[in-house]
Every structure is written in structure tokens, then in C-alpha cells.
Design a protein around this motif. Sequence first.
Motif, PDB file in Angstrom:
ATOM      1  N   ARG A 251     -65.143 119.681  28.416  1.00 36.14           N
ATOM      2  CA  ARG A 251     -65.534 120.035  29.636  1.00 36.14           C
ATOM      3  C   ARG A 251     -67.071 119.767  29.754  1.00 36.14           C
ATOM      4  N   GLN A 252     -67.797 119.835  28.888  1.00 34.34           N
ATOM      5  CA  GLN A 252     -69.346 119.508  29.063  1.00 34.34           C
ATOM      6  C   GLN A 252     -69.483 117.689  28.890  1.00 34.34           C
ATOM      7  N   ARG A 253     -68.507 117.080  28.682  1.00 32.80           N
ATOM      8  CA  ARG A 253     -68.497 115.458  28.955  1.00 32.80           C
ATOM      9  C   ARG A 253     -69.220 114.980  27.755  1.00 32.80           C
ATOM     10  N   LYS A 254     -69.408 115.956  26.642  1.00 32.28           N
ATOM     11  CA  LYS A 254     -70.325 115.612  25.403  1.00 32.28           C
ATOM     12  C   LYS A 254     -69.529 114.338  24.907  1.00 32.28           C
ATOM     13  N   LYS A 255     -70.698 113.248  24.567  1.00 33.88           N
ATOM     14  CA  LYS A 255     -70.234 111.926  23.754  1.00 33.88           C
ATOM     15  C   LYS A 255     -70.248 112.344  22.250  1.00 33.88           C
ATOM     16  N   SER A 256     -69.539 113.390  21.981  1.00 32.10           N
ATOM     17  CA  SER A 256     -69.458 113.535  20.467  1.00 32.10           C
ATOM     18  C   SER A 256     -68.709 112.575  19.375  1.00 32.10           C
ATOM     19  N   LEU A 257     -68.799 112.819  18.113  1.00 29.05           N
ATOM     20  CA  LEU A 257     -68.322 111.790  17.386  1.00 29.05           C
ATOM     21  C   LEU A 257     -66.820 111.438  17.524  1.00 29.05           C
ATOM     22  N   PRO A 258     -65.811 112.667  17.692  1.00 22.61           N
ATOM     23  CA  PRO A 258     -64.460 112.091  17.923  1.00 22.61           C
ATOM     24  C   PRO A 258     -64.197 111.091  19.341  1.00 22.61           C
ATOM     25  N   VAL A 259     -65.078 111.207  20.100  1.00 25.71           N
ATOM     26  CA  VAL A 259     -65.144 110.603  21.331  1.00 25.71           C
ATOM     27  C   VAL A 259     -65.436 109.394  21.179  1.00 25.71           C
ATOM     28  N   VAL A 260     -66.898 109.058  20.700  1.00 26.77           N
ATOM     29  CA  VAL A 260     -67.335 107.730  20.614  1.00 26.77           C
ATOM     30  C   VAL A 260     -66.629 106.930  19.527  1.00 26.77           C
ATOM     31  N   ALA A 261     -65.901 107.645  18.580  1.00 24.90           N
ATOM     32  CA  ALA A 261     -65.316 106.909  17.488  1.00 24.90           C
ATOM     33  C   ALA A 261     -64.054 106.413  18.151  1.00 24.90           C
ATOM     34  N   ALA A 262     -63.424 107.202  19.008  1.00 33.33           N
ATOM     35  CA  ALA A 262     -62.219 106.694  19.780  1.00 33.33           C
ATOM     36  C   ALA A 262     -62.457 105.698  20.688  1.00 33.33           C
TER      37      ALA A 262
END
Lengths: 352, 352
Positions: A251-262
Motif C-alpha cells: 500500500r505504501q509502495r515500499k521497495k522492500s526486499l521481496p519486491v526488489v528481489a522479485a
Amino acid sequence: MNPDAPRPHAVAELLERSRELTTPALRAAVARLAPPMDTVGAYHFGWIDAEGRPADGDSGKAVRPALALLSAEAAGAAPEVGVPGAVAVELVHNFSLLHDDLMDGDEQRRHRDTVWKVHGPAQAILVGDALFALAGEIILDGDDSIAARGARRLASASRRLIDGQAQDIAFEHRERVSVDECLTMEGNKTGALLAFAASIGAVLGGADDPLADALDTYGRHLGLAFQAVDDLLGIWGDPRSTGKLTWSDLRQRKKSLPVVAAMAAEGPAAARLTALLTADAKKSREEFEDFDEEEFAARAALIEEAGGRQWTADEARRQYETAIGALDAVPLPLDTRERLTALADFVVVRSK
Amino acid sequence: MNPDAPRPHAVAELLERSRELTTPALRAAVARLAPPMDTVGAYHFGWIDAEGRPADGDSGKAVRPALALLSAEAAGAAPEVGVPGAVAVELVHNFSLLHDDLMDGDEQRRHRDTVWKVHGPAQAILVGDALFALAGEIILDGDDSIAARGARRLASASRRLIDGQAQDIAFEHRERVSVDECLTMEGNKTGALLAFAASIGAVLGGADDPLADALDTYGRHLGLAFQAVDDLLGIWGDPRSTGKLTWSDLRQRKKSLPVVAAMAAEGPAAARLTALLTADAKKSREEFEDFDEEEFAARAALIEEAGGRQWTADEARRQYETAIGALDAVPLPLDTRERLTALADFVVVRSK
């Protein structure tokens, strides 16, 4: 993760002991602030409610102060010797929460209204500043050599913490962030303060630099493991445990680890995810907030399909193992080593 | 005020030397911040414009760094020895400006848009935090004993600065503030950092505590003299010199020294003023901003009639004399003493 580690209740005792030793010193420190900052600070820590009545709010899990006390024991000192370090860690951590909540516009923290929401933005800024200054005063209140060494570690950790927050905010506005950039940001935002917590007690206990540095390394990687778990919970955590909305980080559009790894992976799921998130980045906040559950669920499923969830879980384990490995480099009392391991287990397997 | 003091151009040279020695070190320090904070910091200091092009903005009078360099000379060291102190002072001063401008909603500083206006509130908070952390790192970068002594003075001055800002904000919402409360607030908000500036160079130069403490006392009272003059200019200053609106402090309902001294006086002017300001305190910001020039002029005239203007001018002289008197308590190189006096003269007689 470690079958020989003490039972979970041993960690609960460790955290409880840490709260008992640290809270009175922390309350005394906050009481030194000029009015109305003393009251606003007490509200933030959950000691009073918005009307000033005594309260017994949730003031966090106390992992950081527990690390500072164990760190003193690692140097052969009594846990009490680590208390000024534990207090400084809590002050800096809460300085960053006060400012982050205001910058992010977060209205709730630990199931209560945030300080800027109750007492206004100026108080959130000022009390944050005051807690930060107070942390320095507390670490400097001792023998010159120990004071200087401790204060240098505090200043460096604080600046990395601020760098990490700046990077985190900057990433939200970028279409792509590399896994390395994300790990650097998380090493700053979460690793630096845990590294300080894990080493400051030893410094206060008179340890030499190799011991303090090994504990610093343990804390830094433990912080990265902690953050990897946090990133998993930020997407797939149970709202009843996390106290946040479902898919909170999405929801916050965070570029967290799961997102950037994917996004860094090969294959159709990664490509589809990247296309979706690139389009999302161009949307206004309002358009984005109108998304329904299925749209977030679809993104979460693509992250999982592209391998982001598994990579992050593996990364948490890698960081955990590096953390524990750092303890092998130095001689430590056996029971302290066991407790540091148990605390690491607790951090990595926690469900909230 | 001192007929034997060097001519004004000597003070101009002192300030120029201080800028030349301090600015490169200050720029190098700010360049250490993570992007985009390095750029935002450079904008704040006037080194680049809002588009990132090199600029030559007004970065202030450099009285604080000049004090830090003179302070090193007071300990028999070269002025260069005071440079880390001068840089730390500038970092803390600008940390407080970044946060104050945001809290007060001020859109202009040194004839340029403020950071929160150009780069947003989050950057104003973060860059302020980062400058504050950086100040600690810079003071701690040396011999343990000197580092610890310097960092303690920095932490204490910073916390008093924050206390002072909190008090200043709290006073705006109060009907009455006593002269003593106002002096305490100004001693924190302005005196503490000038005391640090005046003593840190000596600490870095290896001075003992009595010398550093005497210079601290000089700086604190010089700060109070400076603030008394500032309070006079805040009401009666020429807008062409101050760069502010006429009656600036009255528009902000500041409880500055002339105001609180006038309200504390006896007689009809004091009574009339108190009645007016008590009614003003109940008005909304919008109603208040609709006031025309004559209404502020009437309040300024009552403050003067009740003796607030004269009392504040006398107070500036008293504080100046206490500052200079503090230098008598310790042995100082004659030319350093003369320069400290000349700088004090400059601060108290400045017309802007």
C-alpha cells in the motif's frame, strides 16, 4: 533455529529483565526534558495517555536494550553496566520513530495515536531532537576514554540511521531499486542501531575494539535478518499480529526486499510484476489508495511466484548465520553466547 | 563601547578569516551526507540554488565560527585548531534553523525560500537531523580526552538550544511570561550555542576547564546581549536592514524582552499594553494578521512608554559587561582579549 538454545521463556525473561533495568533510567532521562517535552515524551513512550493520566502502553519488545545488557555481559561486566547504552539506544530509536511518523504521515503507532497527531508536528520534531541530544549526554557521562569511544559509535550509528531513512524515502519515488541498494539502505536503517546496541554494553564494560567490533558485526547482520523478516511481515503478515493493514508495505509502495528481489528475477512473473509496479509508481496517492484487496493480492502473488518471498526468507537465514558466525571470532562467556543466539532466534522466528 | 578596541574593519577581517578557514571544512562535512541530503544541505547553506546550480548565497555573519577560532587562540593554539569546533557550531546552528523554519512555517531565510518550502518538510527534518549527528562526529574525531570533553559541551549546548526553542514556542501561547522566564529561554536558545562556540576552540587547543569555563561564561552573556539587541531589532529594526517586516516580533506575538519587561512595569502604559496583549492572545491568527500598521505601532509605542525598550537596551549593556568581565578571570593573550572584546562590540552595536 538452534536446537541447543534456551527455551522461548528464557528469551521472555531476558526481555523482561531488560525492561526492568532500563525503564527507570529511561523515564529519569525523559523527565529531564523541559516542559512540555517531558510530557510529550512520556506520552510517546506510553507512560501516560493523551490527557496526561498514567498509562501502561506497549513500549515495544525491548530487543535493543536486551542486546545492550547482553553486550556488557559479553565483556565480563554486570548487565547493569550496559544500562546507559540501553537507554541511549532506546532514545535514538524513539527519536527516529517520532520523526519518521511525522514524515510518513503515520497516524498510529503501537495501537495509539502518534505524537504529531496528538501534540502537533512541532512537538514531534522538538521531542525527537531532544531525545537524540539526550542520548549523547547519557553515553558521555563517564570516563573520558570510554565516553569518547561510545559516543563515536553512537554518532556513526545515528548518522547511518538517518541516511537509511533518507534512502528509504527516496526509493519510494524510484521505479527500480537494486537488491544491493536495498540491502545498503536496510543496513543503515535497521542494522546500524542494532550494531550499536550489540556493541555499546561491551564498550561501557571496558572491552577492547576487537570484541566490540565482533559484537557490532553480530548486531548489524542480526538487524538485516530482522529487517528481512519485517519485510516479509510487511506483505504477508497477519494484520491481527502486526497491527497494520493487510499488504501494508505494498500500500505504501515500499521497495522492500521481496519486491526488489522479485523485480530482479528472470521470467514472466517478474516481468508482469515490474510492468504493474512501474505503472503504479506513476499513479497519484489517491488513485492508489482506491485499489481493492485483489489488486494488492495479485501483486503479492506475483512477488511470490517470481521468488521474492523465498529469496527474502533465505536472506534472513543467511544474515542470521553471519550474525552468529561473528560471535566465533572472539572469546565469550558460554552463557552469554547462548543468550545472544537465543535472542537472534527470537528475532528471526518472531511472528509479529 | 570600548574605545581601545580595534577598528570595525578588524572585525570584518576576523569574520572573513573565519569564513575562509571554516567554509571548506563545512562543505566537506555536508558532502558526506547521503543523497539527496547532500544537495538539500548545500541549498540550505546557499552554495547552490533550488535548481542545483552553484550560488553564492548569504550564509550568515559567521560570528559563531569566528568565536570558535578566537577560542583556540585563547588557549595559545593556532586558529586552525578551532576549525572542527567552528564547523560543529555551524552544523548545530543550521540544524536548529532547518527545524525552526519548518515549525514556525517561515517561508524565507536570508532572502531565499526555506528548505521545507523548496524540498518539502521531510527533507527539512532529515537534513536537520543529519547535520546534528554530523556535528557530534566532527567533535569526536580526535584524542579521546579532548573528544569527550568537547562532545559533552556540545551535547549540553544542543539540549539547551532545543529546550529554548520549546520554551519560546510555549510562551507564544501564554498570556504572561516573566522577565526571568524570558531570560532563561534566551539563555538556552541563544546563549548556550554562543557559550559552546566561545569555549570549544580552547577545549580543542588543550585548555584546562577554568579557561574553557570562563570563555563559556563570556559566550553565554554575549549571547544574551546579542539576543537583547535582536529583540530590539525585532520590533524597531529597519526592514531594509533586517530583511523582515516592520514590527516583526509583534506580528508573531513573541514574548520578547521588551514586551515582558514592559508588561512587568508599573503605570498606565504597562496596564494598557497588558490589556491589549491579553486580548490579542485570544485572537485567531487570521484576525491578527488583518491588523494594520497603526495597531502594531500603538503597541510598540506603549512598550516604549512603559520602559521596555530602554530596559532591554540597558540589559544588552549589562550582559555585554558581564561577558567582558568573565575574561578578567583568566590569563589570555592580549591580542586575543582585544579581539574577543571587538567581536562583542560588533555583536552589540550591529544595526542588523
